[in-house]
Design a protein around this motif. Structure first.
Motif, PDB file in Angstrom:
ATOM      1  N   SER A 112       0.814  -1.217   0.000  1.00 30.16           N
ATOM      2  CA  SER A 112       0.000   0.000   0.000  1.00 30.16           C
ATOM      3  C   SER A 112       0.848   1.267   0.000  1.00 30.16           C
ATOM      4  O   SER A 112       0.498   2.247  -0.650  1.00 30.16           O
ATOM      5  N   GLN A 113       1.968   1.266   0.736  1.00 31.50           N
ATOM      6  CA  GLN A 113       2.830   2.455   0.786  1.00 31.50           C
ATOM      7  C   GLN A 113       3.392   2.779  -0.589  1.00 31.50           C
ATOM      8  O   GLN A 113       3.462   3.944  -0.974  1.00 31.50           O
ATOM      9  N   GLU A 114       3.802   1.741  -1.319  1.00 32.46           N
ATOM     10  CA  GLU A 114       4.341   1.957  -2.657  1.00 32.46           C
ATOM     11  C   GLU A 114       3.263   2.487  -3.592  1.00 32.46           C
ATOM     12  O   GLU A 114       3.517   3.362  -4.416  1.00 32.46           O
ATOM     13  N   VAL A 115       2.061   1.951  -3.472  1.00 37.08           N
ATOM     14  CA  VAL A 115       0.948   2.402  -4.307  1.00 37.08           C
ATOM     15  C   VAL A 115       0.648   3.865  -4.015  1.00 37.08           C
ATOM     16  O   VAL A 115       0.492   4.678  -4.926  1.00 37.08           O
ATOM     17  N   ALA A 175       2.641   6.149  -2.738  1.00 44.22           N
ATOM     18  CA  ALA A 175       3.742   7.001  -3.207  1.00 44.22           C
ATOM     19  C   ALA A 175       3.696   7.173  -4.720  1.00 44.22           C
ATOM     20  O   ALA A 175       3.921   8.275  -5.235  1.00 44.22           O
ATOM     21  N   ALA A 176       3.387   6.111  -5.433  1.00 46.83           N
ATOM     22  CA  ALA A 176       3.285   6.194  -6.896  1.00 46.83           C
ATOM     23  C   ALA A 176       2.137   7.118  -7.296  1.00 46.83           C
ATOM     24  O   ALA A 176       2.270   7.928  -8.215  1.00 46.83           O
ATOM     25  N   PHE A 177       1.017   6.995  -6.600  1.00 50.23           N
ATOM     26  CA  PHE A 177      -0.133   7.843  -6.904  1.00 50.23           C
ATOM     27  C   PHE A 177       0.209   9.313  -6.669  1.00 50.23           C
ATOM     28  O   PHE A 177      -0.094  10.174  -7.500  1.00 50.23           O
ATOM     29  N   ILE A 178       0.850   9.598  -5.553  1.00 49.74           N
ATOM     30  CA  ILE A 178       1.215  10.984  -5.230  1.00 49.74           C
ATOM     31  C   ILE A 178       2.160  11.560  -6.280  1.00 49.74           C
ATOM     32  O   ILE A 178       2.016  12.707  -6.704  1.00 49.74           O
ATOM     33  N   ARG A 179       3.136  10.750  -6.727  1.00 47.09           N
ATOM     34  CA  ARG A 179       4.066  11.231  -7.763  1.00 47.09           C
ATOM     35  C   ARG A 179       3.340  11.519  -9.068  1.00 47.09           C
ATOM     36  O   ARG A 179       3.659  12.472  -9.777  1.00 47.09           O
ATOM     37  N   ALA A 180       2.363  10.697  -9.406  1.00 45.32           N
ATOM     38  CA  ALA A 180       1.650  10.874 -10.676  1.00 45.32           C
ATOM     39  C   ALA A 180       0.656  12.029 -10.619  1.00 45.32           C
ATOM     40  O   ALA A 180       0.353  12.643 -11.639  1.00 45.32           O
ATOM     41  N   ASP A 181       0.155  12.352  -9.435  1.00 45.83           N
ATOM     42  CA  ASP A 181      -0.842  13.417  -9.273  1.00 45.83           C
ATOM     43  C   ASP A 181      -0.149  14.776  -9.336  1.00 45.83           C
ATOM     44  O   ASP A 181       0.126  15.403  -8.325  1.00 45.83           O
ATOM     45  N   ALA A 182       0.117  15.239 -10.546  1.00 47.82           N
ATOM     46  CA  ALA A 182       0.917  16.450 -10.770  1.00 47.82           C
ATOM     47  C   ALA A 182       0.295  17.697 -10.151  1.00 47.82           C
ATOM     48  O   ALA A 182       0.999  18.538  -9.601  1.00 47.82           O
ATOM     49  N   ASN A 183      -1.020  17.842 -10.225  1.00 44.41           N
ATOM     50  CA  ASN A 183      -1.649  19.052  -9.690  1.00 44.41           C
ATOM     51  C   ASN A 183      -2.094  18.896  -8.234  1.00 44.41           C
ATOM     52  O   ASN A 183      -2.702  19.792  -7.662  1.00 44.41           O
ATOM     53  N   LYS A 184      -1.809  17.750  -7.640  1.00 44.11           N
ATOM     54  CA  LYS A 184      -2.049  17.469  -6.215  1.00 44.11           C
ATOM     55  C   LYS A 184      -3.508  17.660  -5.807  1.00 44.11           C
ATOM     56  O   LYS A 184      -3.807  18.108  -4.704  1.00 44.11           O
ATOM     57  N   VAL A 219      -9.470   9.392 -11.856  1.00 45.61           N
ATOM     58  CA  VAL A 219      -9.228   8.160 -11.123  1.00 45.61           C
ATOM     59  C   VAL A 219      -8.809   8.558  -9.716  1.00 45.61           C
ATOM     60  O   VAL A 219      -7.777   9.208  -9.524  1.00 45.61           O
ATOM     61  N   SER A 220      -9.636   8.187  -8.740  1.00 42.56           N
ATOM     62  CA  SER A 220      -9.311   8.487  -7.343  1.00 42.56           C
ATOM     63  C   SER A 220      -8.245   7.511  -6.851  1.00 42.56           C
ATOM     64  O   SER A 220      -7.974   6.496  -7.500  1.00 42.56           O
ATOM     65  N   ARG A 221      -7.694   7.811  -5.696  1.00 48.43           N
ATOM     66  CA  ARG A 221      -6.680   6.913  -5.128  1.00 48.43           C
ATOM     67  C   ARG A 221      -7.298   5.543  -4.850  1.00 48.43           C
ATOM     68  O   ARG A 221      -6.664   4.519  -5.067  1.00 48.43           O
ATOM     69  N   GLU A 222      -8.533   5.521  -4.372  1.00 42.82           N
ATOM     70  CA  GLU A 222      -9.202   4.250  -4.093  1.00 42.82           C
ATOM     71  C   GLU A 222      -9.383   3.446  -5.380  1.00 42.82           C
ATOM     72  O   GLU A 222      -9.090   2.237  -5.415  1.00 42.82           O
ATOM     73  N   GLU A 223      -9.819   4.084  -6.453  1.00 40.35           N
ATOM     74  CA  GLU A 223      -9.977   3.396  -7.735  1.00 40.35           C
ATOM     75  C   GLU A 223      -8.624   2.894  -8.236  1.00 40.35           C
ATOM     76  O   GLU A 223      -8.516   1.802  -8.791  1.00 40.35           O
ATOM     77  N   PHE A 224      -7.593   3.711  -8.033  1.00 36.33           N
ATOM     78  CA  PHE A 224      -6.228   3.368  -8.437  1.00 36.33           C
ATOM     79  C   PHE A 224      -5.745   2.123  -7.700  1.00 36.33           C
ATOM     80  O   PHE A 224      -5.222   1.191  -8.309  1.00 36.33           O
ATOM     81  N   GLU A 225      -5.937   2.099  -6.378  1.00 35.57           N
ATOM     82  CA  GLU A 225      -5.495   0.950  -5.584  1.00 35.57           C
ATOM     83  C   GLU A 225      -6.256  -0.317  -5.959  1.00 35.57           C
ATOM     84  O   GLU A 225      -5.661  -1.386  -6.050  1.00 35.57           O
TER      85      GLU A 225
END
Length: 108
Positions: free
Chosen positions: A53-56, A58-67, A97-103
């Protein structure tokens, strides 16, 4: 002048060097995996469990350019698997795509 150094035939020297290199390599691999050589791993990695989950996160945060906490189609380009299945992953059809959908998508 007499030399105290004993000559070792090339084949024997190369064999010893190869054995030493293989031993060091095996020890490094075992250390990287967190186990001693010859000890069975106690971690059972299920191929369907997905990344931690931590890796997921972190990957999501890096991809979310506009935060904004969601991935647009343009931000999803960083993840080809997400980009290709964007409409399928976007279960609530809000074009994000929300973080939940992403995970959930990464676990499947």
């Amino acid at each position: 002048m007499t030399s105290a150094f004993h000559s070792i035939p090339n084949f024997e020297f190369r064999s010893v060097a190869l054995l030493a290199a293989l031993t060091v390599g095996a020890a490094l691999v075992a250390h990287a995996q967190g186990t001693a050589p010859g000890t069975p791993s106690t971690q059972s990695a299920s191929p369907q469990s997905g990344p931690p989950s931590q890796e997921v996160g972190a990957a999501f945060i890096r991809a979310d350019a506009n935060k904004d906490g969601k991935l647009s189609r343009q931000e999803a380009v960083r993840f080809p698997a997400v980009e290709q299945r964007f409409d399928q992953i976007d279960t609530n059809k809000d074009s994000q795509v929300s973080r939940e959908e992403f995970e959930i998508a990464l676990k499947s």
